[in-house]
Design a protein around this motif. Structure first.
Motif, short mmCIF file in Angstrom:
data_model
loop_
_atom_site.label_atom_id
_atom_site.label_comp_id
_atom_site.label_asym_id
_atom_site.label_seq_id
_atom_site.Cartn_x
_atom_site.Cartn_y
_atom_site.Cartn_z
N ALA A 108 0.83 -1.21 0.00
CA ALA A 108 0.00 0.00 0.00
C ALA A 108 0.86 1.25 0.00
O ALA A 108 0.51 2.27 -0.62
N ASN A 109 2.01 1.19 0.70
CA ASN A 109 2.91 2.34 0.74
C ASN A 109 3.52 2.62 -0.63
O ASN A 109 3.73 3.78 -1.01
N ILE A 110 3.83 1.55 -1.39
CA ILE A 110 4.33 1.75 -2.75
C ILE A 110 3.29 2.50 -3.57
O ILE A 110 3.61 3.46 -4.29
N ALA A 111 2.04 2.09 -3.44
CA ALA A 111 0.95 2.76 -4.17
C ALA A 111 0.79 4.21 -3.71
O ALA A 111 0.47 5.09 -4.51
N LEU A 112 1.01 4.45 -2.42
CA LEU A 112 0.87 5.81 -1.89
C LEU A 112 1.92 6.74 -2.47
O LEU A 112 1.63 7.89 -2.83
N VAL A 113 3.16 6.26 -2.58
CA VAL A 113 4.24 7.07 -3.17
C VAL A 113 3.89 7.39 -4.63
O VAL A 113 4.03 8.53 -5.08
N ILE A 114 3.44 6.37 -5.35
CA ILE A 114 3.04 6.59 -6.75
C ILE A 114 1.88 7.57 -6.82
O ILE A 114 1.81 8.43 -7.70
N ASN A 115 0.96 7.47 -5.87
CA ASN A 115 -0.22 8.34 -5.84
C ASN A 115 0.17 9.81 -5.74
O ASN A 115 -0.33 10.65 -6.49
N VAL A 116 1.07 10.13 -4.82
CA VAL A 116 1.51 11.52 -4.66
C VAL A 116 2.20 12.00 -5.94
O VAL A 116 1.99 13.14 -6.39
N GLY A 117 3.03 11.13 -6.54
CA GLY A 117 3.67 11.51 -7.79
C GLY A 117 2.66 11.79 -8.90
O GLY A 117 2.81 12.75 -9.67
N LEU A 118 1.62 10.96 -8.97
CA LEU A 118 0.59 11.18 -9.98
C LEU A 118 -0.15 12.49 -9.77
O LEU A 118 -0.52 13.17 -10.74
N ILE A 119 -0.39 12.87 -8.51
CA ILE A 119 -1.05 14.16 -8.23
C ILE A 119 -0.24 15.31 -8.80
O ILE A 119 -0.77 16.18 -9.50
N PHE A 120 1.06 15.32 -8.52
CA PHE A 120 1.91 16.41 -9.01
C PHE A 120 2.04 16.34 -10.53
O PHE A 120 2.15 17.38 -11.20
#
Length: 553
Positions: free
Chosen positions: A418-430
């Protein structure tokens, strides 16, 4: 059982890679910003070694779109201006005098002479010689009235005529005034935006507030006075007939006329007609140039309509002077020597190079239809913006770290996924913020922090469902598959309602509220994507490699 087709796996990783690729420039913000500014400067003024070095500092094959920093993060100027929409009424009515006079002169034998009288602003009054021809005069004038071009003004005409003895008065109808107010505000917003863009500011915020106010926020600008100086000038260029010259500013100009000072001749004044032959709305271009003596000047060019009116007037008035008026001052008053066709010319005066550049920029942007009065002004220093950035960064880091630790402690290996997905999530937002050119504000950072907290909600629902399936003695593969299937409806329901809230905030809110709504809405989209697709793909890849007989969530 667990199975994700190859095309779907490639699509998921490709979307993640694209989002992170677009977000990458924000990790080198200062370098990329200098690169972008240098590219724009080279296009405008030409290349220099310093500018070329800034361009070369960031590879051309890399993306260069950045998340723009708002006023509260970058510092800058905040202005709230009120548009004096009533000014446009008088301008419109005064400009009708020539048309009114010409249409009545067509039947001069019946109506007699026509003379303009003094009247309050927004009214046109005239006296006809033959009072018995009043019905015919009104009939002719009413042909000038046109239907109001708004839904609220259906059936209404734009001009209202009345008579009192031998005097005719004309004014605008209430429906036309309301329509003009709306047009004035739309035009003001557009011209303010053009003027701010002309000085090269980055991502200004220009919004309508209420019925007659405009909110202007320009990040990176150091002085409110600089912005007020740019916006406070109407830059209204007009060509008006000259009645006569005088050195007495107190002389009565007469009905339909007004007195204006001369810029080049101190102590001299010109009495000119209120109605303009050609106005700045007919300008299509203006550029700095030099006159025949090498002095600084501004060249201008009219559109087809303006060129026609200008040519017709000069052809009919050879030997007469006409005044070039800018913001209520006579720049020059040359005598018409011949028919001027083509619709172009130059404005000369005692200009510096900086003044010609500024004047040409204002003329290109267009004349403000009405005066702006500034009700509120604030200058936010970059130090305050830097403090906001630091506070936002600390909030994001603390929230991010707390969520990462919580997920690992609560769900072990699955929490790590889930943490891997969270890091990707923040990158996708930016990445999305950069792609759409959004402006990040302090409330926007709050939206990102909230997204970080909400991003793991979907994974928590999924992992808890997997736990329940494991307690029901399901096998590992079946438990994972049912966990994602049964949690899907709850995930979609929760995120749709939150997304609708973000949409309402964006539509109904303004300024900081919109910034919060944008980051929240984008965060919901990326959170659902990473929870449903990315996390599942990571779990499936792990399961295919490990083939565990038992799993612990």
């Amino acid at each position: 059982m667990l199975d994700i087709p190859l095309w779907k796996r490639i699509s998921i990783w490709a979307l993640c890679a694209l989002g992170l690729w677009l977000a990458l420039p924000n990790a080198f913000y200062t370098t990329v910003e200098r690169h972008n500014d240098a590219v724009i400067e080279i296009e405008a003024t030409g290349v220099t070694p310093e500018l070329q070095a800034d361009v070369d500092a960031w590879p051309s094959y890399m993306p260069n779109a950045l998340v723009n920093l708002g006023l509260d993060l970058r510092g800058g100027v905040h202005l709230l201006a009120e548009v004096q929409v009533e000014d446009t009424y008088a301008t419109r009515v005064d400009g009708m005098w020539t048309t009114v006079r010409n249409i009545l002169r067509e039947e001069r034998a019946t109506i007699g002479g026509v003379r303009q009288l003094d009247a309050a602003p927004g009214f046109l009054k005239l006296r006809i010689a033959n009072v018995e021809a009043m019905p015919r005069a009104l009939e002719l004038l009413r042909t000038l009235a046109q239907p109001v071009q708004t839904l609220a003004g259906v059936g209404e005409m734009d001009l209202v005529f009345a008579s009192d003895g031998d005097v005719i008065s004309m004014t605008l109808s209430d429906a036309e005034k309301a329509a003009m107010d709306e047009r004035t505000m739309v035009q003001t917003l557009e011209i303010v935006r053009r003027r701010v863009d002309e000085v090269g500011t980055r991502e200004p915020t220009i919004q309508r507030q209420g019925t007659q106010r405009v909110l202007i926020q320009v990040p990176g600008l150091g002085s409110a006075e600089e912005l007020k100086g740019l916006l406070g000038q109407t830059a209204k260029l007009e060509f008006r007939p000259v009645v006569r010259r005088t050195n007495d500013p107190a002389v009565a100009p007469g009905p339909g006329n007004e007195i204006m000072p001369s810029v080049d001749e101190p102590g001299q004044y010109y009495i000119v007609e209120k109605g303009a032959v050609v106005g700045g709305e007919d300008l299509v271009d203006a550029q700095p140039t030099t006159d025949q003596n090498g002095g600084q000047a501004v060249s201008f060019r009219f559109n087809i309509s303006g060129a026609q009116k200008f040519g017709d007037y000069t052809a009919d008035n050879i030997g007469s002077p006409f005044a070039i008026v800018l913001d209520g001052e006579v720049i020059s008053a040359p005598t018409i020597q011949s028919h001027i066709a083509g619709g172009s010319g130059i404005i000369t005066g005692r200009f510096s190079i900086e003044e010609t550049i500024k004047l040409s920029a204002l003329l290109r942007a267009g004349a403000l239809p009405a005066e702006l009065t500034f009700e509120e002004e604030r200058t936010i220093g970059p130090e305050l913006g830097q403090d906001s950035i630091e506070a936002g960064r600390i909030a994001c880091i603390v929230a991010f770290a707390a969520v990462l630790i919580f997920m690992v402690l609560s769900y072990g290996t699955f929490g790590f996924f889930a943490n891997i997905a969270l890091v990707i999530n923040v990158g996708l937002i930016f990445g999305l913020l950069s792609a759409i050119g959004a402006t990040l504000t302090l409330p926007g950072i709050a939206g990102i922090v909230l997204t970080i907290g909400m991003a793991v909600d979907a994974n928590v629902l999924i992992f808890e469902r997997i736990r329940e399936e494991l307690k029901a003695k399901r096998g590992p593969a079946r438990a994972i598959e049912l966990g994602y299937e049964k949690a899907l409806s709850a995930i979609i329901d929760a995120n749709i309602t939150t997304f609708l809230t973000a949409v309402i905030l964006f539509v109904m809110g303004s300024g900081p509220v919109k910034g919060f709504a944008i980051t929240l809405g984008l965060g919901i989209i990326t959170s659902v994507f990473t929870a449903i697709f990315v996390t599942r793909l990571v779990v499936v890849i792990w399961f295919e490699r490990k083939r565990p007989k038992e799993i612990e969530v």
